[in-house]
Enzyme design. Structure first.
Site, mmCIF file in Angstrom:
data_model
loop_
_atom_site.group_PDB
_atom_site.id
_atom_site.type_symbol
_atom_site.label_atom_id
_atom_site.label_comp_id
_atom_site.label_asym_id
_atom_site.label_seq_id
_atom_site.Cartn_x
_atom_site.Cartn_y
_atom_site.Cartn_z
ATOM 1 N N ASP A 1 -13.455 8.575 7.074
ATOM 2 C CA ASP A 1 -13.803 9.236 8.339
ATOM 3 C C ASP A 1 -14.065 10.704 8.073
ATOM 4 O OD1 ASP A 1 -13.623 6.976 10.027
ATOM 5 O OD2 ASP A 1 -11.438 7.064 9.839
ATOM 6 N N GLN B 1 5.313 6.185 15.876
ATOM 7 C CA GLN B 1 4.323 5.542 15.022
ATOM 8 C C GLN B 1 3.284 4.782 15.855
ATOM 9 O OE1 GLN B 1 6.085 2.343 12.948
ATOM 10 N NE2 GLN B 1 4.315 1.950 11.641
ATOM 11 N N ARG C 1 -16.076 4.149 3.288
ATOM 12 C CA ARG C 1 -16.845 5.285 3.766
ATOM 13 C C ARG C 1 -15.939 6.468 4.044
ATOM 14 N NH1 ARG C 1 -19.025 5.746 9.679
ATOM 15 N NH2 ARG C 1 -16.855 6.408 9.841
ATOM 16 N N HIS D 1 -14.990 -2.410 14.147
ATOM 17 C CA HIS D 1 -14.933 -0.985 13.782
ATOM 18 C C HIS D 1 -15.315 -0.152 15.000
ATOM 19 C CE1 HIS D 1 -16.258 2.849 11.913
ATOM 20 N NE2 HIS D 1 -15.187 2.631 11.188
ATOM 21 N N ALA E 1 -20.118 2.518 2.995
ATOM 22 C CA ALA E 1 -19.338 1.995 1.866
ATOM 23 C C ALA E 1 -20.219 1.133 0.964
ATOM 24 C CB ALA E 1 -18.158 1.194 2.403
ATOM 25 N N THR F 1 -3.917 4.994 -1.397
ATOM 26 C CA THR F 1 -4.943 5.572 -0.514
ATOM 27 C C THR F 1 -5.514 6.859 -1.108
ATOM 28 O OG1 THR F 1 -3.386 6.890 0.758
ATOM 29 C CG2 THR F 1 -3.768 4.644 1.528
ATOM 30 N N GLU G 1 0.844 -1.201 0.000
ATOM 31 C CA GLU G 1 0.000 0.000 0.000
ATOM 32 C C GLU G 1 0.875 1.245 0.000
ATOM 33 O OE1 GLU G 1 -3.645 -0.083 2.240
ATOM 34 O OE2 GLU G 1 -3.214 1.893 3.078
ATOM 35 N N LYS H 1 -22.493 -5.321 3.124
ATOM 36 C CA LYS H 1 -21.518 -4.716 2.196
ATOM 37 C C LYS H 1 -21.052 -5.753 1.170
ATOM 38 C CE LYS H 1 -17.457 -3.114 3.946
ATOM 39 N NZ LYS H 1 -16.629 -2.090 4.598
HETATM 40 P P1 FAD Z 1 -18.446 1.107 6.384
HETATM 41 O O1 FAD Z 1 -18.335 -0.233 5.743
HETATM 42 O O2 FAD Z 1 -19.455 2.020 5.856
HETATM 43 O O3 FAD Z 1 -18.578 0.889 7.949
HETATM 44 C C1 FAD Z 1 -18.474 1.997 8.852
HETATM 45 C C2 FAD Z 1 -19.334 1.725 10.098
HETATM 46 O O4 FAD Z 1 -20.719 1.686 9.713
HETATM 47 C C3 FAD Z 1 -19.061 0.374 10.771
HETATM 48 O O5 FAD Z 1 -19.213 0.556 12.149
HETATM 49 C C4 FAD Z 1 -20.135 -0.550 10.214
HETATM 50 O O6 FAD Z 1 -20.469 -1.585 11.135
HETATM 51 C C5 FAD Z 1 -21.306 0.420 10.006
HETATM 52 N N1 FAD Z 1 -22.130 0.062 8.838
HETATM 53 C C6 FAD Z 1 -21.683 -0.341 7.623
HETATM 54 N N2 FAD Z 1 -22.723 -0.551 6.796
HETATM 55 C C7 FAD Z 1 -23.850 -0.277 7.497
HETATM 56 C C8 FAD Z 1 -25.247 -0.309 7.186
HETATM 57 N N3 FAD Z 1 -25.682 -0.661 5.966
HETATM 58 N N4 FAD Z 1 -26.130 0.042 8.168
HETATM 59 C C9 FAD Z 1 -25.697 0.429 9.402
HETATM 60 N N5 FAD Z 1 -24.388 0.472 9.751
HETATM 61 C C10 FAD Z 1 -23.488 0.130 8.807
HETATM 62 N N6 FAD Z 1 -9.683 6.061 4.957
HETATM 63 C C11 FAD Z 1 -9.401 7.068 4.082
HETATM 64 O O7 FAD Z 1 -9.806 8.216 4.305
HETATM 65 N N7 FAD Z 1 -8.688 6.839 2.934
HETATM 66 C C12 FAD Z 1 -8.216 5.600 2.592
HETATM 67 O O8 FAD Z 1 -7.579 5.423 1.560
HETATM 68 C C13 FAD Z 1 -8.484 4.511 3.513
HETATM 69 N N8 FAD Z 1 -8.072 3.252 3.233
HETATM 70 C C14 FAD Z 1 -8.391 2.216 4.086
HETATM 71 C C15 FAD Z 1 -8.003 0.905 3.758
HETATM 72 C C16 FAD Z 1 -8.307 -0.169 4.594
HETATM 73 C C17 FAD Z 1 -7.890 -1.564 4.213
HETATM 74 C C18 FAD Z 1 -9.011 0.078 5.820
HETATM 75 C C19 FAD Z 1 -9.319 -1.066 6.750
HETATM 76 C C20 FAD Z 1 -9.415 1.369 6.155
HETATM 77 C C21 FAD Z 1 -9.127 2.452 5.294
HETATM 78 N N9 FAD Z 1 -9.531 3.761 5.583
HETATM 79 C C22 FAD Z 1 -9.248 4.793 4.706
HETATM 80 C C23 FAD Z 1 -10.246 4.065 6.832
HETATM 81 C C24 FAD Z 1 -11.797 3.916 6.697
HETATM 82 O O9 FAD Z 1 -12.301 4.857 5.780
HETATM 83 C C25 FAD Z 1 -12.416 4.108 8.082
HETATM 84 O O10 FAD Z 1 -12.050 3.033 8.914
HETATM 85 C C26 FAD Z 1 -13.921 4.341 8.137
HETATM 86 O O11 FAD Z 1 -14.251 4.666 9.508
HETATM 87 C C27 FAD Z 1 -14.802 3.150 7.781
HETATM 88 O O12 FAD Z 1 -14.790 2.882 6.459
HETATM 89 P P2 FAD Z 1 -15.542 1.554 5.876
HETATM 90 O O13 FAD Z 1 -15.407 1.602 4.420
HETATM 91 O O14 FAD Z 1 -15.103 0.346 6.590
HETATM 92 O O15 FAD Z 1 -17.052 1.924 6.296
#
Ligand code: FAD
Length: 283
Positions: A109, A214, A107, A151, A127, A47, A16, A167
């Site tokens: 943050d 870190q 999604r 999460h 997401a 990212t 990455e 998802k």
């Molecule tokens: P989601 O899948 O939407 O989940 C977020 C929260 O919502 C969880 O608590 C889940 O349980 C809940 N949820 C999900 N779907 C639903 C639903 N349908 N109904 C109700 N609740 C729901 N961040 C960046 O800004 N840029 C990046 O490039 C980046 N890369 C990443 C790469 C990896 C491998 C990982 C693990 C994280 C990365 N992140 C990045 C961080 C990520 O964006 C955050 O962790 C964010 O808080 C959650 O994103 P998600 O896509 O998992 O969200």
């Protein structure tokens, strides 16, 4: 496409990178990629700044990986950065027309400077909503994120896995985990996910600790637990950065060896533009 690699190249090895910050020399990342290429990873992910701050660089770097390095590029994209459907369609068109076939739908943050109201009013809530629209626009190979330690906003592992199932069912081809240091937590998570009917490959995400500073960031940003065995080494070597780095890399190497012995789908290394780290672990 990355999803096909899990049939042909298992275990899959990936790295990455992140776009360099503004007012940094962008050639640093291209030099690093030229060296990553020699390690023959199966794919490299790029990212995306939470509020879209890195949009152009993310696209340019992913294009370089795909078209100049000849390695599958996985572009991250966050809901928080998408104002409407047209923005998404145009972003995807740029990727697709430039030969990129893989996208990690996130999604994201709440970006710094964005109010709670603005974040709550985002066009795609989860997401899964974003991934649904990606899937109906172009035939991308789509990845999703998952969290062995749960999460931070989910009330329990059960709830998080139930949401993860929603998802995955919208069209996720494989998952990449948040970084973790305790393999047992990962094995328990995979077991629960499989029992919930999630059958897609799950790539464990590993990030070696290479400096004391870190560790603070890792805990603050991801909430990841650092086991006592690693923490005691970090403390013991706090005045000796080289020894600390060596201990951190050795820890990740052992972690990876144990995961591979268990037959994991592959390893995603949060190499974060550091050639030295990728070399030590992958070689
Ligand atoms: P989601 O899948 O939407 O989940 C977020 C929260 O919502 C969880 O608590 C889940 O349980 C809940 N949820 C999900 N779907 C639903 C639903 N349908 N109904 C109700 N609740 C729901 N961040 C960046 O800004 N840029 C990046 O490039 C980046 N890369 C990443 C790469 C990896 C491998 C990982 C693990 C994280 C990365 N992140 C990045 C961080 C990520 O964006 C955050 O962790 C964010 O808080 C959650 O994103 P998600 O896509 O998992 O969200």
């Amino acid at each position: 496409m990355i999803k096909d690699l899990f049939h042909k190249n298992r275990p899959v090895y990936s790295l990455e990178v992140f776009p360099p910050k503004k007012d940094t020399d962008v050639s640093v990342i291209y030099d690093a990629l030229d060296q990553f290429k020699e390690l023959h990873p199966n794919f490299i992910s790029v990212t995306y700044g939470a509020g879209g701050t890195t949009s152009e660089n993310t696209f340019a770097i992913a294009s370089y990986i795909q078209n100049q390095c000849g390695i599958e590029a996985l572009t991250h994209l966050t809901c928080a950065a998408i104002p409407d459907r047209l923005f998404l369609t145009n972003f995807l068109t740029n990727l697709y027309r430039n030969g990129i076939r893989n996208i990690l739908g996130l999604r994201g943050d709440q970006p710094r400077g964005m109010s709670d109201e603005q974040f709550a009013a985002r066009y795609y809530k989860h997401a899964s909503d974003l991934i649904q629209d990606i899937k109906t626009t172009f035939p991308f190979s789509v990845a999703g994120a998952c969290y062995p330690e749960v999460h931070q906003e989910a009330s329990s592992l059960e709830e998080d896995i139930a949401n993860l199932k929603i998802k995955v069912d919208t069209g996720v081809d494989f998952l990449i985990t948040q970084l973790f240091y305790d393999n047992d937590t990962f094995f328990r998570f995979v077991d629960r996910a499989r029992k919930a009917g999630i059958t897609v490959p799950i790539l464990p995400g590993l990030m070696p600790v290479t400096s004391a500073g870190q560790v603070k960031n890792i805990i603050e940003l991801s909430g990841t637990k650092v086991p006592d065995s690693l923490m005691s080494q970090i403390k013991a070597y706090k005045d000796s950065p080289e020894d600390l780095k060596k201990a951190g890399l050795e820890f990740t190497k052992k972690q990876m060896e144990q995961l591979l012995e268990h037959g994991v789908d592959g390893i995603h290394l949060y190499s974060m533009n550091k050639v030295e780290i990728a070399k030590f672990i992958l070689e």
